[in-house]
Write an enzyme that holds these catalytic residues in place. Structure first.
Site, PDB file in Angstrom:
ATOM      1  N   ARG A   1      -2.438 -74.162 -44.621  1.00  0.00           N
ATOM      2  CA  ARG A   1      -1.473 -74.830 -45.505  1.00  0.00           C
ATOM      3  C   ARG A   1      -0.050 -74.546 -45.051  1.00  0.00           C
ATOM      4  O   ARG A   1       0.550 -73.531 -45.406  1.00  0.00           O
ATOM      5  CB  ARG A   1      -1.684 -74.349 -46.943  1.00  0.00           C
ATOM      6  CG  ARG A   1      -0.763 -74.991 -47.943  1.00  0.00           C
ATOM      7  CD  ARG A   1      -1.065 -76.437 -48.201  1.00  0.00           C
ATOM      8  NE  ARG A   1      -2.367 -76.580 -48.863  1.00  0.00           N
ATOM      9  CZ  ARG A   1      -3.005 -77.754 -48.966  1.00  0.00           C
ATOM     10  NH1 ARG A   1      -2.477 -78.858 -48.450  1.00  0.00           N
ATOM     11  NH2 ARG A   1      -4.174 -77.818 -49.568  1.00  0.00           N
TER      12      ARG A   1
ATOM     13  N   ARG B   1      -8.024 -80.634 -37.513  1.00  0.00           N
ATOM     14  CA  ARG B   1      -7.283 -79.494 -38.057  1.00  0.00           C
ATOM     15  C   ARG B   1      -8.181 -78.296 -38.373  1.00  0.00           C
ATOM     16  O   ARG B   1      -7.674 -77.218 -38.668  1.00  0.00           O
ATOM     17  CB  ARG B   1      -6.467 -79.903 -39.294  1.00  0.00           C
ATOM     18  CG  ARG B   1      -7.287 -80.303 -40.504  1.00  0.00           C
ATOM     19  CD  ARG B   1      -6.398 -80.582 -41.719  1.00  0.00           C
ATOM     20  NE  ARG B   1      -7.182 -80.958 -42.882  1.00  0.00           N
ATOM     21  CZ  ARG B   1      -6.720 -80.992 -44.122  1.00  0.00           C
ATOM     22  NH1 ARG B   1      -5.466 -80.673 -44.366  1.00  0.00           N
ATOM     23  NH2 ARG B   1      -7.493 -81.346 -45.126  1.00  0.00           N
TER      24      ARG B   1
ATOM     25  N   HIS C   1       1.149 -83.743 -39.739  1.00  0.00           N
ATOM     26  CA  HIS C   1       1.395 -83.590 -41.189  1.00  0.00           C
ATOM     27  C   HIS C   1       2.418 -82.475 -41.418  1.00  0.00           C
ATOM     28  O   HIS C   1       2.085 -81.388 -41.920  1.00  0.00           O
ATOM     29  CB  HIS C   1       0.040 -83.238 -41.822  1.00  0.00           C
ATOM     30  CG  HIS C   1      -0.037 -83.234 -43.308  1.00  0.00           C
ATOM     31  ND1 HIS C   1       0.852 -82.564 -44.108  1.00  0.00           N
ATOM     32  CD2 HIS C   1      -0.945 -83.783 -44.140  1.00  0.00           C
ATOM     33  CE1 HIS C   1       0.493 -82.722 -45.380  1.00  0.00           C
ATOM     34  NE2 HIS C   1      -0.594 -83.450 -45.427  1.00  0.00           N
TER      35      HIS C   1
ATOM     36  N   GLU D   1       5.599 -86.931 -42.838  1.00  0.00           N
ATOM     37  CA  GLU D   1       4.492 -86.918 -41.887  1.00  0.00           C
ATOM     38  C   GLU D   1       4.562 -88.107 -40.929  1.00  0.00           C
ATOM     39  O   GLU D   1       4.683 -89.257 -41.369  1.00  0.00           O
ATOM     40  CB  GLU D   1       3.162 -86.944 -42.661  1.00  0.00           C
ATOM     41  CG  GLU D   1       3.075 -85.817 -43.677  1.00  0.00           C
ATOM     42  CD  GLU D   1       1.934 -85.978 -44.666  1.00  0.00           C
ATOM     43  OE1 GLU D   1       0.889 -86.543 -44.305  1.00  0.00           O
ATOM     44  OE2 GLU D   1       2.095 -85.552 -45.820  1.00  0.00           O
TER      45      GLU D   1
HETATM   46  C1  BG6 Z   1      -0.953 -85.793 -47.829  1.00  0.00           C
HETATM   47  C2  BG6 Z   1      -1.693 -86.792 -48.679  1.00  0.00           C
HETATM   48  O1  BG6 Z   1      -0.799 -86.328 -46.553  1.00  0.00           O
HETATM   49  O2  BG6 Z   1      -1.744 -84.605 -47.722  1.00  0.00           O
HETATM   50  C3  BG6 Z   1      -1.938 -86.168 -50.060  1.00  0.00           C
HETATM   51  O3  BG6 Z   1      -0.928 -87.985 -48.782  1.00  0.00           O
HETATM   52  C4  BG6 Z   1      -2.704 -84.871 -49.904  1.00  0.00           C
HETATM   53  O4  BG6 Z   1      -2.669 -87.098 -50.858  1.00  0.00           O
HETATM   54  C5  BG6 Z   1      -1.936 -83.957 -48.955  1.00  0.00           C
HETATM   55  O5  BG6 Z   1      -2.844 -84.264 -51.173  1.00  0.00           O
HETATM   56  C6  BG6 Z   1      -2.613 -82.603 -48.705  1.00  0.00           C
HETATM   57  O6  BG6 Z   1      -3.932 -82.794 -48.287  1.00  0.00           O
HETATM   58  P1  BG6 Z   1      -4.871 -81.549 -48.037  1.00  0.00           P
HETATM   59  O7  BG6 Z   1      -6.209 -82.113 -47.660  1.00  0.00           O
HETATM   60  O8  BG6 Z   1      -4.256 -80.744 -46.921  1.00  0.00           O
HETATM   61  O9  BG6 Z   1      -4.894 -80.765 -49.327  1.00  0.00           O
END
Ligand code: BG6
Length: 300
Positions: free
Chosen positions: A73, A99, A168, A271
């Site tokens: 994260r 990922r 992302h 992103e």
């Molecule tokens: C974003 C999406 O790119 O990623 C969101 O648009 C999503 O909808 C977010 O909640 C995080 O995703 P994840 O799978 O890493 O929790």
């Protein structure tokens, strides 16, 4: 490969070194006169980027989990070969397999004042079980005056591959109330929080609630203007005609185990994406490259 062997093959003395990262998985630390960066082999994932004399550009959650099979994260998760939920099977992991896979280092190099690392991920039995295509995915990360991240998907199979993707990127900010994002004024977006309605906003983006938008038909450079830190982050791109802007705000932050309850205040995702109509078809023997180029500067 262990860090000793990685260093024996790929270390660049004084500029690039492999160390054991959190959770025991190797990561590479890069430094040049322009700044520093670190990249995990797990996920081909840029964890940190700090230009010389700047605060960190990328945000990383205090609660990030570094564990096999889990996405990290913060930093720059690589979403590929699908962005968001799988288009037809909601059982499959969100944001694809790249990922959460282990990448292999293929080369490192130094040029004038920049240093690069290249890693790859190849289709194998476990990827074929999730996605029936033969591919080689490479990521080249170059730390110079900016941080350049180039993700190239090669189709090594006999059928067209249809891919969506995202670099992302999670950006570090002083406070969500103190930033504006420019570059998407007047651009139509799909609002993932309002029945996927298509909307348009003519002003710079400010955020005071949950935001989850896919901007369409845009190759624009975005800027995150942080009035408190007096800093401008620039997100330039190529091979991408969509951009996602995301902040989970209060309720969603509380739902995510790897995200602190108040951390939505100090991050925003802009992103570099191929999503929706910008999904890419790669024919057999062909390739597609998605590039994000990040930099930061002080403003008055
Ligand atoms: C974003 C999406 O790119 O990623 C969101 O648009 C999503 O909808 C977010 O909640 C995080 O995703 P994840 O799978 O890493 O929790």
């Amino acid at each position: 490969m262990e860090t000793d062997e990685l260093n024996a093959r790929f270390e660049i003395e004084g500029s690039l070194e492999f160390v054991n990262g959190p959770g025991g998985s190797p990561l590479v630390e890069i430094s040049t006169s322009h700044g520093s960066a670190s990249v995990a082999l797990h996920g081909g994932h840029v964890l940190h980027y700090t230009p010389y004399n700047q605060k960190p550009v990328l945000w990383m959650s205090e609660k990030a989990v570094f564990s096999p099979g889990k996405a990290i994260r913060g930093g720059i998760p690589v979403c590929w070969p699908w962005f968001g939920p799988h288009p037809s099977n909601p059982e499959l992991p969100a944001h694809g397999l790249a990922r959460v896979s282990n990448w292999v280092v293929t080369s490192t190099d130094q040029n004038d004042d920049s240093v690069s690392i290249e890693m790859e991920l190849q289709s194998d039995e476990s990827s074929l079980a999730l996605w029936p295509h033969l591919f080689v995915l490479t990521i080249r990360i170059t730390l110079g005056k900016s941080l350049n991240v180039a993700l190239t998907a090669h189709n090594n199979g006999g059928e067209a591959m249809i891919c969506s993707a995202a670099l992302h990127s999670y950006f570090a900010i002083s406070d969500i109330s103190q930033i504006q994002i420019t570059g998407l004024e007047g651009t139509r977006f799909r609002d993932q929080l309002d029945n996927d309605q298509i909307k348009v906003d003519h002003s710079a983006i400010t955020i005071d609630q949950e935001v989850d938008r896919v901007y369409h038909d845009t190759d624009s450079t975005c800027k995150i203007i942080d009035s408190n830190w007096k800093r401008r982050i620039t997100v330039a791109k190529s091979g991408s005609n969509s951009t996602v802007v995301w902040n989970p705000w209060i309720t969603k932050s509380a739902r995510m185990a790897d995200f602190g309850d108040d951390e939505y205040l100090t991050m925003v995702c802009v992103e570099t994406t191929n999503a929706d109509a910008d999904t890419i078809t790669i024919r057999p023997g062909e390739k597609h490259t998605l590039v994000a180029e990040l930099s930061a500067a002080n403003i008055d």
